[in-house]
Motif scaffolding. Structure first.
Motif, PDB file in Angstrom:
ATOM      1  N   LEU A 168       1.289  -1.224   0.435  1.00 35.69           N
ATOM      2  CA  LEU A 168      -0.047   0.399  -0.352  1.00 35.69           C
ATOM      3  C   LEU A 168       0.682   1.553  -0.269  1.00 35.69           C
ATOM      4  N   LEU A 169       1.995   1.010   0.807  1.00 31.85           N
ATOM      5  CA  LEU A 169       2.495   2.178   0.639  1.00 31.85           C
ATOM      6  C   LEU A 169       3.878   2.571  -0.320  1.00 31.85           C
ATOM      7  N   THR A 170       3.717   1.290  -1.041  1.00 28.65           N
ATOM      8  CA  THR A 170       3.947   1.494  -2.098  1.00 28.65           C
ATOM      9  C   THR A 170       3.474   1.976  -3.545  1.00 28.65           C
TER      10      THR A 170
ATOM     11  N   ALA B  62      -3.597   9.489  -4.213  1.00 30.31           N
ATOM     12  CA  ALA B  62      -2.263   8.972  -3.439  1.00 30.31           C
ATOM     13  C   ALA B  62      -2.930   8.762  -1.431  1.00 30.31           C
ATOM     14  N   GLY B  63      -3.509  10.359  -2.166  1.00 36.07           N
ATOM     15  CA  GLY B  63      -4.430  10.360  -0.106  1.00 36.07           C
ATOM     16  C   GLY B  63      -5.049   9.392   0.148  1.00 36.07           C
ATOM     17  N   ALA B  64      -5.871   9.513  -0.992  1.00 38.89           N
ATOM     18  CA  ALA B  64      -7.295   7.827  -0.606  1.00 38.89           C
ATOM     19  C   ALA B  64      -6.836   6.808  -0.318  1.00 38.89           C
ATOM     20  N   LEU B  65      -5.530   6.100  -1.278  1.00 35.59           N
ATOM     21  CA  LEU B  65      -4.785   5.249  -1.346  1.00 35.59           C
ATOM     22  C   LEU B  65      -4.217   4.832   0.310  1.00 35.59           C
TER      23      LEU B  65
ATOM     24  N   PHE C 268      -6.624  15.049   2.439  1.00 32.97           N
ATOM     25  CA  PHE C 268      -8.131  15.020   2.087  1.00 32.97           C
ATOM     26  C   PHE C 268      -8.702  14.203   1.422  1.00 32.97           C
ATOM     27  N   GLY C 269      -8.094  13.291   0.049  1.00 35.48           N
ATOM     28  CA  GLY C 269      -8.229  11.987   0.013  1.00 35.48           C
ATOM     29  C   GLY C 269      -8.004  10.778   0.920  1.00 35.48           C
ATOM     30  N   LEU C 270      -6.697  11.176   1.824  1.00 27.95           N
ATOM     31  CA  LEU C 270      -6.839  10.422   3.636  1.00 27.95           C
ATOM     32  C   LEU C 270      -8.758  10.452   4.378  1.00 27.95           C
TER      33      LEU C 270
END
Length: 399
Positions: free
Chosen positions: A162-164, A178-181, A211-213
């Motif tokens: 996931l971090l990759t 990137a944030g959503a993932l 915001f995606g996170l």
């Protein structure tokens, strides 16, 4: 250190890794039923994930964080001879992932999960070092946190993958994605601490990632609340009242806690307040060092790598298998700064040894001496100093 790393000595890592995996496989084959040769549950921690899915499937989701219900479920799966209780500590949405995994028998399910973890490792290595990903994978398999993630049935390689993926999205300037993932890592939210600091300093681009996170976090909370309302409420109480003092649990394997909190609690048994104060001080020092690094280096791969390493100093609960995420910064540095490879090779060897030899030594000391030294965090600090990535080196590399 660099002079000591002759080709012959480097080969010892392959021998040690092969012995580690070979011994584990022999233990599995020599065991009986769901237990290995030592009488431990095969997959160890995987039992808690399998049992969580099993409980949801059997209408017991409301008791997902009830120790008595968890123990009863695990005994129903393994049998009355279950040697130890394995607590499910992750948020309810993570338990939903294991509902389909709980359909086949336990050993088959563990084999599927292990194969998926190894596949994620290969995919991560391919994304980070496409030209020589098989070699990178082989080296990764000698790293103790990778072995621990597979043999314990844990999720360290899922975290790495996931971090990759987050790094790939961030590198492509898809900050919202990137944030959503990254929100999928909320099954272990402390693994996002370094990125939260990085993104908070990156201006509008970083704010879009945050915001995606938040979007993913809201979606997961809604999903958990809709499908598992009682478990979601129970987890909220658990996270606020019990989880913060997890290292104080009588059966907690403190020697597997690779964070400043684990370091100081091992070194100062019986003095948890002093240990936690020193852990906070250590985290602040590490943050200051990384902020200084970020001021000197604007290259995105280096900043992202530093954020991931910093996570292990900020989190109170990084276990040995969580150390698998260190493969990401290691490969980012290796690929982006070839001129520093001699120093990096020495740094990697130091961290490898700290995990491979230091982890069992720490466990022995904790059990037989009453205190111990967690070698990995000092090794990471020494490795950071060893590399000494200078702006001049990087500028020369970019030219």
């Amino acid at each position: 250190m660099t002079r000591l790393l002759t080709p012959a000595r480097i080969r010892y890592a392959w021998i040690a890794g092969a012995a580690l995996w070979g011994g584990w496989l022999l233990s599995l084959l020599g065991g009986s039923g769901n237990l290995d040769l030592a009488g431990q549950v095969i997959g160890t921690d995987y039992l808690q994930f399998y049992a969580a899915g099993w409980m949801i499937r059997h209408g017991q989701a409301a008791r997902l964080y009830d120790p008595e219900a968890q123990l009863a479920a695990e005994r129903a799966i393994i049998g009355p001879h279950l040697p130890a209780y394995h607590a499910f500590l992750n948020p309810p949405f993570f338990a939903l992932l294991f509902v389909p995994f709980s359909l086949p028998p336990y050993l088959i399910s563990f084999a599927i999960w292990s194969a998926m973890q190894l596949l994620l490792l290969v995919l991560s290595m391919r994304a980070l070092r496409p030209a020589r990903f098989l070699e990178a994978t082989a080296w990764a398999l000698t790293f103790l946190p990778v072995f621990a993630s597979v043999s314990f049935g844990q999720n360290g390689l899922l975290s790495l993958a996931l971090l990759t993926g987050v790094w790939i999205m961030w590198r492509r300037n898809r900050s919202l994605a990137a944030g959503a993932l990254s929100g999928l890592l909320l099954y272990k939210p402390h693994l996002l601490l370094g990125l939260l600091l990085l993104w908070g300093m990156e201006g509008p681009r970083g704010w879009r990632a945050l915001f995606g996170l938040g979007l993913t976090g809201a979606a997961l909370l809604t999903l958990s609340g809709a499908l598992l309302p009682e478990a979601t409420a129970a987890y909220g109480r658990f996270a606020l009242n019990i989880y913060p003092d997890l290292p104080s649990w009588k059966e907690f394997p403190l020697w597997h806690l690779h964070s400043p909190r684990g370091f100081w609690r091992l070194l100062l048994p019986g003095q948890p307040r002093l240990a936690d104060a020193l852990a906070l001080l250590s985290a602040l020092i590490a943050t200051g060092a990384v902020l200084r690094f970020w001021r000197r280096h604007r290259e995105e791969p280096l900043r992202f790598a530093a954020a991931v390493v910093l996570t292990l100093y900020l989190t109170p609960h990084a276990m040995i298998y969580d150390g698998a995420i260190l493969l990401l910064p290691a490969l980012l540095l290796w690929e982006q700064v070839p001129a520093a490879r001699p120093a990096l090779r020495a740094a990697f060897a130091l961290v490898w040894l700290a995990f491979f030899l230091g982890a069992p030594l720490t466990a022995w000391m904790a059990r037989h001496v009453g205190w111990g030294i967690q070698w990995t965090l000092p090794a990471l600090a020494a490795a950071g100093y060893q590399t000494k990535l200078q702006p001049d080196t990087l500028n020369a590399q970019s030219r």
